[in-house]
Design an enzyme around this catalytic site. Structure first.
Site, PDB file in Angstrom:
ATOM      1  N   ASN A   7      15.581 -13.123 -41.651  1.00 14.42           N
ATOM      2  CA  ASN A   7      15.418 -14.556 -41.515  1.00 14.42           C
ATOM      3  C   ASN A   7      17.259 -14.950 -41.566  1.00 14.42           C
ATOM      4  O   ASN A   7      17.856 -14.844 -42.803  1.00 14.42           O
ATOM      5  CB  ASN A   7      14.776 -15.116 -42.731  1.00 14.42           C
ATOM      6  CG  ASN A   7      14.751 -16.657 -42.769  1.00 14.42           C
ATOM      7  OD1 ASN A   7      16.043 -17.347 -42.260  1.00 14.42           O
ATOM      8  ND2 ASN A   7      13.864 -17.320 -43.186  1.00 14.42           N
ATOM      9  N   GLU A  34      13.886 -18.467 -38.420  1.00 19.34           N
ATOM     10  CA  GLU A  34      14.636 -19.570 -38.768  1.00 19.34           C
ATOM     11  C   GLU A  34      16.025 -19.641 -37.990  1.00 19.34           C
ATOM     12  O   GLU A  34      16.990 -20.159 -38.408  1.00 19.34           O
ATOM     13  CB  GLU A  34      14.946 -19.903 -40.269  1.00 19.34           C
ATOM     14  CG  GLU A  34      14.114 -20.360 -41.144  1.00 19.34           C
ATOM     15  CD  GLU A  34      14.232 -20.906 -42.434  1.00 19.34           C
ATOM     16  OE1 GLU A  34      14.531 -22.190 -42.448  1.00 19.34           O
ATOM     17  OE2 GLU A  34      14.616 -20.326 -43.374  1.00 19.34           O
ATOM     18  N   ASP A 145       9.430 -13.143 -42.203  1.00 23.86           N
ATOM     19  CA  ASP A 145       9.543 -13.989 -43.540  1.00 23.86           C
ATOM     20  C   ASP A 145       8.263 -14.581 -43.932  1.00 23.86           C
ATOM     21  O   ASP A 145       7.826 -15.441 -43.076  1.00 23.86           O
ATOM     22  CB  ASP A 145      10.603 -15.011 -43.425  1.00 23.86           C
ATOM     23  CG  ASP A 145      10.703 -15.855 -44.785  1.00 23.86           C
ATOM     24  OD1 ASP A 145       9.990 -15.690 -45.729  1.00 23.86           O
ATOM     25  OD2 ASP A 145      11.344 -17.203 -44.573  1.00 23.86           O
ATOM     26  N   ASN A 147       7.212 -15.531 -46.896  1.00 22.34           N
ATOM     27  CA  ASN A 147       7.356 -16.590 -47.866  1.00 22.34           C
ATOM     28  C   ASN A 147       6.229 -16.288 -49.156  1.00 22.34           C
ATOM     29  O   ASN A 147       5.623 -17.029 -49.583  1.00 22.34           O
ATOM     30  CB  ASN A 147       7.023 -17.927 -47.620  1.00 22.34           C
ATOM     31  CG  ASN A 147       8.499 -18.552 -47.062  1.00 22.34           C
ATOM     32  OD1 ASN A 147       9.348 -18.539 -47.714  1.00 22.34           O
ATOM     33  ND2 ASN A 147       8.565 -19.116 -45.828  1.00 22.34           N
ATOM     34  N   ASP A 216      10.161 -10.762 -47.537  1.00 23.03           N
ATOM     35  CA  ASP A 216      10.225 -10.512 -46.316  1.00 23.03           C
ATOM     36  C   ASP A 216       9.710  -9.068 -45.955  1.00 23.03           C
ATOM     37  O   ASP A 216      10.074  -8.141 -46.691  1.00 23.03           O
ATOM     38  CB  ASP A 216      11.878 -10.284 -45.880  1.00 23.03           C
ATOM     39  CG  ASP A 216      12.457 -11.613 -46.065  1.00 23.03           C
ATOM     40  OD1 ASP A 216      12.533 -12.652 -45.127  1.00 23.03           O
ATOM     41  OD2 ASP A 216      12.951 -11.912 -46.950  1.00 23.03           O
ATOM     42  N   ASP A 245      20.521 -16.710 -46.869  1.00 19.58           N
ATOM     43  CA  ASP A 245      19.906 -16.370 -48.216  1.00 19.58           C
ATOM     44  C   ASP A 245      18.915 -15.317 -48.157  1.00 19.58           C
ATOM     45  O   ASP A 245      18.355 -14.789 -49.210  1.00 19.58           O
ATOM     46  CB  ASP A 245      19.117 -17.497 -48.642  1.00 19.58           C
ATOM     47  CG  ASP A 245      18.489 -18.392 -47.856  1.00 19.58           C
ATOM     48  OD1 ASP A 245      18.188 -18.105 -46.838  1.00 19.58           O
ATOM     49  OD2 ASP A 245      17.606 -19.189 -48.403  1.00 19.58           O
ATOM     50  N   HIS A 246      18.548 -14.643 -47.192  1.00 17.92           N
ATOM     51  CA  HIS A 246      17.813 -13.659 -46.824  1.00 17.92           C
ATOM     52  C   HIS A 246      18.589 -12.195 -46.401  1.00 17.92           C
ATOM     53  O   HIS A 246      19.621 -12.392 -45.711  1.00 17.92           O
ATOM     54  CB  HIS A 246      16.766 -13.727 -45.574  1.00 17.92           C
ATOM     55  CG  HIS A 246      15.734 -14.798 -46.054  1.00 17.92           C
ATOM     56  ND1 HIS A 246      14.251 -14.490 -46.546  1.00 17.92           N
ATOM     57  CD2 HIS A 246      15.780 -16.088 -46.086  1.00 17.92           C
ATOM     58  CE1 HIS A 246      13.684 -15.588 -46.732  1.00 17.92           C
ATOM     59  NE2 HIS A 246      14.476 -16.845 -46.458  1.00 17.92           N
TER      60      HIS A 246
END
Length: 253
Positions: A7, A34, A145, A147, A216, A245-246
């Site tokens: 991501n 994303e 991802d 989540n 992930d 951030d991943h």
């Protein structure tokens, strides 16, 4: 074969990092989430110059998925069949004999929100579709991802996250139903160090303090799981300037 999910939280911002990562690691397939780009703005030429073909499905500002591969992709699907959804969260393709399903599963926002109910309904539709995909494609990888942190090992502070979005019981049960449909969490095929995560909030110095979650995932059909040699999370990528951030997750067969 190296298969990766990442991501990137805006491909426009992170394109130089993606190109550098491709050059350094040379995966056969890289699935991005994303991307946050309309298809007309997707940087296909820059990625082609790096030696990768692309298929993508995007929208402005939010969501967006892409598959970068060294060889061509076929049998492309850009949505869960029969499930009405305007958000660009799904991209499936067959590459080098492997059915690759790239997902950006809804975040859910909070457990008392409409977006949480949307997430649970989305996961139910996904599980039904993947049952059909598994029947047609014995060499299948579902990655992206999700989540969802599946269990306590995947959360830096399980008590603090208990009942919260990303770690609530209904989400974890939905994840388990995905696995029970005939898939294996590739990360758990191998002995892993403790406190290994794939996402860290930008706030509270979370990365430096390793306050992360493993959300992930790369889920494999039985045939692929039997030939999987490794699954790692590349935490180094999170140390870049202006990082996502991943972190990328990579399996090798």
């Amino acid at each position: 074969m190296k298969l990766v999910t990442w991501n990137v939280n805006s491909l426009k911002v992170r394109l130089p990092q993606v190109l550098d990562w491709l050059a350094a690691h040379q995966p056969d397939v890289l699935c991005l989430q994303e991307t946050k780009l309309e298809d007309v703005n997707f940087p296909a030429a820059a990625i082609s110059a790096a030696g990768y073909q692309t298929v993508f499905s995007g929208q402005k500002t939010y969501n967006g998925v892409a598959i970068l591969s060294k060889t061509s992709a076929s049998e492309i699907i850009t949505a869960i069949p029969g499930y009405a959804d305007v958000q660009k969260r799904v991209l499936a393709a067959t590459i080098a004999g492997v059915r690759v399903i790239n997902l950006y599963i809804p975040n859910g926002q909070s457990v008392d929100s409409d977006k949480y109910q949307y997430k649970l309904g989305w996961l139910e539709a996904l599980t039904a579709w993947l049952t059909d995909e598994l029947a047609c494609h014995p060499r299948l990888a579902v990655l992206g991802d999700f989540n969802i942190a599946p269990d306590d090992r995947d959360v830096h502070d399980p008590k603090a996250w208990e009942g919260q979005v990303l770690f609530s019981l209904p989400e974890r049960e939905a994840f388990q139903r995905l696995v029970d449909s005939g898939l294996t969490d590739s990360f758990r095929l191998f002995e892993q160090p403790e406190k290994i995560y794939s996402w860290w909030d930008y706030r509270m110095n979370a990365f430096r303090r390793n306050m992360g979650l493993r959300i992930d995932h790369i889920l494999l059909s039985g045939e692929l799981a039997r030939t999987c040699k490794s699954c790692i999370i590349d935490k180094e990528a999170r140390k870049a300037e202006r990082p996502s951030d991943h972190a990328p997750v990579m399996v090798e067969f």
